[in-house]
Design a protein around this motif. Structure first.
Motif, mmCIF file in Angstrom:
data_model
loop_
_atom_site.group_PDB
_atom_site.id
_atom_site.type_symbol
_atom_site.label_atom_id
_atom_site.label_comp_id
_atom_site.label_asym_id
_atom_site.label_seq_id
_atom_site.Cartn_x
_atom_site.Cartn_y
_atom_site.Cartn_z
ATOM 1 N N LEU A 156 0.806 -1.065 -0.078
ATOM 2 C CA LEU A 156 -0.051 -0.082 0.105
ATOM 3 C C LEU A 156 1.056 1.305 0.074
ATOM 4 O O LEU A 156 0.613 2.101 -0.777
ATOM 5 C CB LEU A 156 -0.914 -0.084 1.276
ATOM 6 N N LEU A 157 2.089 1.323 0.927
ATOM 7 C CA LEU A 157 2.684 2.441 0.988
ATOM 8 C C LEU A 157 3.688 2.524 -0.459
ATOM 9 O O LEU A 157 3.557 3.612 -0.885
ATOM 10 C CB LEU A 157 3.774 2.052 2.097
ATOM 11 N N ALA A 158 4.102 1.322 -0.944
ATOM 12 C CA ALA A 158 4.677 1.402 -2.593
ATOM 13 C C ALA A 158 3.687 2.008 -3.373
ATOM 14 O O ALA A 158 4.267 2.749 -4.366
ATOM 15 C CB ALA A 158 5.239 0.051 -2.770
ATOM 16 N N ALA A 176 6.058 4.317 7.605
ATOM 17 C CA ALA A 176 4.357 4.169 7.933
ATOM 18 C C ALA A 176 4.352 3.319 9.045
ATOM 19 O O ALA A 176 4.698 2.061 8.984
ATOM 20 C CB ALA A 176 3.776 4.090 6.792
ATOM 21 N N ALA A 177 3.847 3.708 10.285
ATOM 22 C CA ALA A 177 3.690 2.966 11.425
ATOM 23 C C ALA A 177 2.005 2.886 11.330
ATOM 24 O O ALA A 177 1.266 3.445 10.661
ATOM 25 C CB ALA A 177 4.008 3.607 12.806
ATOM 26 N N PRO A 178 1.744 1.651 12.195
ATOM 27 C CA PRO A 178 0.213 1.507 12.127
ATOM 28 C C PRO A 178 -0.722 2.771 12.253
ATOM 29 O O PRO A 178 -1.981 2.916 11.668
ATOM 30 C CB PRO A 178 -0.209 0.559 13.179
ATOM 31 N N GLU A 179 -0.285 3.798 13.306
ATOM 32 C CA GLU A 179 -1.312 4.896 13.535
ATOM 33 C C GLU A 179 -1.256 5.928 12.344
ATOM 34 O O GLU A 179 -2.225 6.651 12.356
ATOM 35 C CB GLU A 179 -0.611 5.571 14.732
ATOM 36 N N ILE A 182 4.902 11.458 1.888
ATOM 37 C CA ILE A 182 5.023 10.820 0.501
ATOM 38 C C ILE A 182 5.210 11.861 -0.395
ATOM 39 O O ILE A 182 6.004 11.785 -1.399
ATOM 40 C CB ILE A 182 3.690 10.002 0.506
ATOM 41 N N ASP A 183 4.449 12.956 -0.540
ATOM 42 C CA ASP A 183 4.656 13.912 -1.615
ATOM 43 C C ASP A 183 5.806 14.682 -1.528
ATOM 44 O O ASP A 183 6.669 14.615 -2.609
ATOM 45 C CB ASP A 183 3.321 15.051 -1.241
#
Length: 206
Positions: free
Chosen positions: A20-22, A149-152, A167-168
């Motif tokens: 998802l992060l990728a 990215a951590a769960p929160e 990310i941006d």
């Protein structure tokens, strides 16, 4: 102009927060490059699909046809996004094993964005003491902003979270590094002749 962007994610589960992060990093980078007048040929690579081939290559020294194609995609891209889950304060074994197979200098001067996911924000330090040195050793150009990215970070609206901003910012840095370089000529064949047979035969008479 079309740029090739390789996105390597080393998540082991499905669905995967690493993937998802990728995806979000890839989308943001594609948008940034579009804003610079460049199209993107995006190549998503999930290492879990190639795990057996990676191990076999480590044991035999020979890649399968599909793994060879993946390695060529990574080394022939104009830019790379590399994302791993963090286990025990470091990148996972599949991620490290895959990049152990990349030829020396194959990523030299290649822009790379590093990112990771983990169960606690404390794991974010692995980006600086693990991933950044790994790609520095491979002579890649790692953009300043690394994304963790951590769960929160996934709770609530990510568009308004600090994660979206990271990310941006990272995507803009990667797009700028890709934009300022000439297009990649593709992976280097280590067995390719740099001198023609005619030149070799001509030199034999001297």
């Amino acid at each position: 102009m079309t740029r090739r962007l390789a996105v390597v994610s080393a998540g082991l589960s499905q669905p995967s927060s690493t993937r998802l992060l990728a995806d979000q990093l890839a989308g943001a980078t594609r948008d940034e490059l579009a804003g610079r007048g460049e199209a993107v040929d995006l190549h998503q690579i999930e290492l879990r699909e190639h795990a057996h081939d990676v191990v076999n290559h480590l044991l035999t020294g020979f890649p399968s046809e599909s793994l060879r194609a993946v390695l060529d995609t990574v080394t022939g891209a104009d830019g790379l996004i590399a994302v791993t889950p963090i286990f025990n304060a470091s990148y996972n074994g599949l991620f490290k094993s895959f990049f152990d197979l990349v030829e020396a200098d194959a990523l030299a001067d290649r822009p790379v964005l590093i990112a990771a996911t983990g169960g606690t924000a404390r794991h974010s330090l692995a980006l600086e003491h693990g991933l950044r040195p790994l790609f520095a050793y491979l002579h890649a150009v790692v953009v300043p902003t690394a994304v963790f990215a951590a769960p929160e970070d996934w709770s609530g609206d990510t568009a308004e979270s600090g994660l979206r901003g990271r990310i941006d910012r990272a995507a803009a840095e990667l797009a700028e590094q890709i934009h300022r370089r000439p297009p990649s000529t593709g992976p280097v064949d280590p067995f390719a002749l740099t001198t023609s047979f005619e030149e070799l035969l001509g030199g034999a008479g001297h």
